[in-house]
Write a protein that holds these residues in place. Structure first.
Motif, mmCIF file in Angstrom:
data_model
loop_
_atom_site.group_PDB
_atom_site.id
_atom_site.type_symbol
_atom_site.label_atom_id
_atom_site.label_comp_id
_atom_site.label_asym_id
_atom_site.label_seq_id
_atom_site.Cartn_x
_atom_site.Cartn_y
_atom_site.Cartn_z
ATOM 1 N N PRO A 110 6.524 -4.228 2.592
ATOM 2 C CA PRO A 110 7.113 -2.927 2.955
ATOM 3 C C PRO A 110 6.960 -1.904 1.828
ATOM 4 O O PRO A 110 7.165 -2.231 0.656
ATOM 5 C CB PRO A 110 8.583 -3.272 3.215
ATOM 6 C CG PRO A 110 8.570 -4.717 3.595
ATOM 7 C CD PRO A 110 7.475 -5.336 2.784
ATOM 8 N N VAL A 111 6.624 -0.672 2.194
ATOM 9 C CA VAL A 111 6.385 0.361 1.187
ATOM 10 C C VAL A 111 7.669 0.770 0.470
ATOM 11 O O VAL A 111 7.628 1.295 -0.646
ATOM 12 C CB VAL A 111 5.726 1.597 1.823
ATOM 13 C CG1 VAL A 111 4.344 1.260 2.343
ATOM 14 C CG2 VAL A 111 6.599 2.159 2.946
ATOM 15 N N ASN A 112 8.820 0.545 1.098
ATOM 16 C CA ASN A 112 10.086 0.942 0.477
ATOM 17 C C ASN A 112 10.704 -0.152 -0.384
ATOM 18 O O ASN A 112 11.798 0.008 -0.914
ATOM 19 C CB ASN A 112 11.088 1.391 1.542
ATOM 20 C CG ASN A 112 11.400 0.274 2.549
ATOM 21 O OD1 ASN A 112 10.682 -0.729 2.596
ATOM 22 N ND2 ASN A 112 12.453 0.450 3.317
ATOM 23 N N GLU B 220 11.602 -6.841 -7.375
ATOM 24 C CA GLU B 220 12.654 -7.545 -6.642
ATOM 25 C C GLU B 220 12.068 -8.315 -5.462
ATOM 26 O O GLU B 220 12.504 -9.430 -5.155
ATOM 27 C CB GLU B 220 13.709 -6.550 -6.152
ATOM 28 C CG GLU B 220 14.526 -5.902 -7.278
ATOM 29 C CD GLU B 220 15.563 -4.933 -6.742
ATOM 30 O OE1 GLU B 220 15.632 -4.773 -5.496
ATOM 31 O OE2 GLU B 220 16.289 -4.339 -7.561
ATOM 32 N N TYR B 221 11.080 -7.718 -4.797
ATOM 33 C CA TYR B 221 10.468 -8.375 -3.637
ATOM 34 C C TYR B 221 9.756 -9.664 -4.052
ATOM 35 O O TYR B 221 9.844 -10.686 -3.364
ATOM 36 C CB TYR B 221 9.477 -7.423 -2.972
ATOM 37 C CG TYR B 221 8.991 -7.893 -1.620
ATOM 38 C CD1 TYR B 221 9.692 -7.584 -0.466
ATOM 39 C CD2 TYR B 221 7.811 -8.634 -1.504
ATOM 40 C CE1 TYR B 221 9.244 -8.016 0.780
ATOM 41 C CE2 TYR B 221 7.360 -9.069 -0.275
ATOM 42 C CZ TYR B 221 8.079 -8.753 0.867
ATOM 43 O OH TYR B 221 7.643 -9.193 2.093
ATOM 44 N N ASN C 244 0.847 -1.185 0.000
ATOM 45 C CA ASN C 244 0.000 0.000 0.000
ATOM 46 C C ASN C 244 0.886 1.240 0.000
ATOM 47 O O ASN C 244 1.432 1.644 1.035
ATOM 48 C CB ASN C 244 -0.916 -0.008 1.221
ATOM 49 C CG ASN C 244 -1.891 1.150 1.206
ATOM 50 O OD1 ASN C 244 -1.986 1.890 0.226
ATOM 51 N ND2 ASN C 244 -2.637 1.310 2.291
ATOM 52 N N LEU C 245 1.047 1.874 -1.141
ATOM 53 C CA LEU C 245 1.877 3.068 -1.278
ATOM 54 C C LEU C 245 1.100 4.348 -0.972
ATOM 55 O O LEU C 245 1.680 5.430 -0.964
ATOM 56 C CB LEU C 245 2.457 3.141 -2.697
ATOM 57 C CG LEU C 245 3.290 1.932 -3.146
ATOM 58 C CD1 LEU C 245 3.755 2.118 -4.599
ATOM 59 C CD2 LEU C 245 4.479 1.728 -2.225
ATOM 60 N N PRO D 3 -1.387 2.170 -5.670
ATOM 61 C CA PRO D 3 -0.473 3.270 -6.015
ATOM 62 C C PRO D 3 -0.515 4.411 -5.007
ATOM 63 O O PRO D 3 -1.478 4.560 -4.237
ATOM 64 C CB PRO D 3 -0.980 3.720 -7.384
ATOM 65 C CG PRO D 3 -2.422 3.356 -7.390
ATOM 66 C CD PRO D 3 -2.524 2.080 -6.607
ATOM 67 N N ALA D 4 0.535 5.252 -5.046
ATOM 68 C CA ALA D 4 0.660 6.346 -4.090
ATOM 69 C C ALA D 4 -0.438 7.402 -4.265
ATOM 70 O O ALA D 4 -0.801 8.095 -3.316
ATOM 71 C CB ALA D 4 2.039 6.992 -4.222
#
Length: 367
Positions: free
Chosen positions: A80-82, A87-88, A54-55, A101-102
């Motif tokens: 995690p948001v960061n 890659e995650y 959740n950004l 999205p943010a």
């Protein structure tokens, strides 16, 4: 070493002379891909795990997540948001993920109060080979429909898009191929060695081998080398056909070949170990089927492990084919070397234990 190679060549000539040997090594995995891949692609899961990144820090994302959780179809886990989502997904071998999205809340506000046009879009990353994929997409869609209705009662403001996997786009056959390869390794090594050991005991061939210079470990290693070469060739052929027919994006990595060798070593040793208790070829085939077929369906080759009841997931964790399938999928699909090496380590430990047991317990001089 010369005894091992001589026995391997002699055994290989006899094995390949029989039609069933080349069939199960080369035609069998191709048939599985073409036929069973479509059969086992249905959706049959009630609740699935859905990691969510959740950004957005506004209220609408929290409302949406409450609606999504209320469907009862998914268990939401936070990403995690960061974290870089691609890659995650690769690092954790995630079959599913949802990204909010943010600008989710601000985008909806703009559409509601500033006469904006368009839609705010969520993104679903998924492994389409898993039955959980369809459940997650359905839950996300249902929650979006409910949110849209409560926002405007008419015009949809929120939509979603899907993305298959992490850094690359994969199709269903990309995810199915590693399971087919794992099954091919097991069926060729385990089934063949179980029948061979039963036949050798029944006809007294082991007593004849006991009079030669080759010992049990060397005899077993020669079979391991032969099946490794055969199965690597099978993998390359199946992969080439899959690329040509299905435009697959999976990658043949060095770890995938090592996993095949470890799998062949394990199941060849397991076949010889079964020869300790089997007295005739007919019993050998029955025992191999009784062990092999449950492993096929409980190892994640056809059905994803997270779609099974918890007690079956526990059973799957003690099945060696599970680690072969998961290791191949980690390295060929997700490029997750760390997880693939972990599965390889588990497979290797089991293989060594079974090999030692087979070498110690099998008696060539038994009457």
């Amino acid at each position: 070493m010369s005894r091992i190679l001589a026995d391997m060549v002699a055994f290989g000539k006899g094995y390949l002379r029989n039609v069933s040997g080349p069939f199960f090594a080369f035609a069998f995995p191709i048939l599985l891909i073409l036929i069973f891949g479509a059969i086992f692609s249905g959706d049959n899961v009630a609740t699935v795990s859905l990691p969510v990144q959740n950004l957005d820090d506004g209220p609408y994302s929290e409302v949406y997540l409450e609606i999504l959780d209320g469907t009862g179809l998914v268990d939401i886990e936070a990403i995690p948001v960061n974290a870089d989502i691609n890659e995650y997904i690769d690092d954790n071998s995630l079959p599913l993920a949802l990204v909010i999205p943010a600008d989710f809340t601000t985008g909806i506000d703009d559409l509601l109060y500033a006469n904006g046009t368009g839609q705010v879009s969520l993104t679903i990353y998924g492994d389409p080979s898993r039955s959980t994929y369809g459940v997650a997409v359905g839950a996300v869609d249902a929650a979006i429909t409910y949110l849209n209705y409560n926002l405007t009662e008419a015009e949809p403001l929120v939509s979603y898009q899907v993305s298959q996997g992490g850094a690359e786009e994969f199709n269903y056959m990309d995810f199915f191929l590693p399971g087919v390869v794992g099954i091919t390794v097991m069926t060729n090594s385990l089934f063949a060695m179980t029948s061979i050991c039963a036949e050798y005991r029944n006809r007294g061939y082991f007593r004849l081998l006991a009079t030669t210079k080759i010992n049990k470990s060397e005899w077993l290693i020669s079979k391991f080398i032969f099946f490794t070469v055969l199965l690597v060739a099978s993998l390359v052929m199946t992969y080439a056909i899959g690329r040509a027919v299905f435009d697959m994006e999976t990658t043949l990595t060095p770890i995938s070949f090592v996993l095949i060798a470890a799998g062949a070593f394990l199941f060849v040793s397991m076949g010889m170990l079964l020869g300790v208790i089997i007295r005739d070829p007919e019993s050998g085939a029955a025992v191999a089927n009784a062990i092999g077929f449950p492993m096929m369906f409980l190892s994640g080759a056809f059905f994803p492990l997270d779609s099974m009841p918890e007690y079956l997931q526990l059973v799957a964790k003690v099945i060696p084919l599970t680690y072969l399938n998961e290791g191949l999928r980690d390295t060929m699909v997700y490029s997750n070397s760390e997880s693939a090496l972990l599965n390889l380590a588990v497979l290797a430990v089991i293989a060594v234990v079974v090999f030692v047991a087979a070498s110690k317990l099998m008696s060539w001089k038994e009457k």
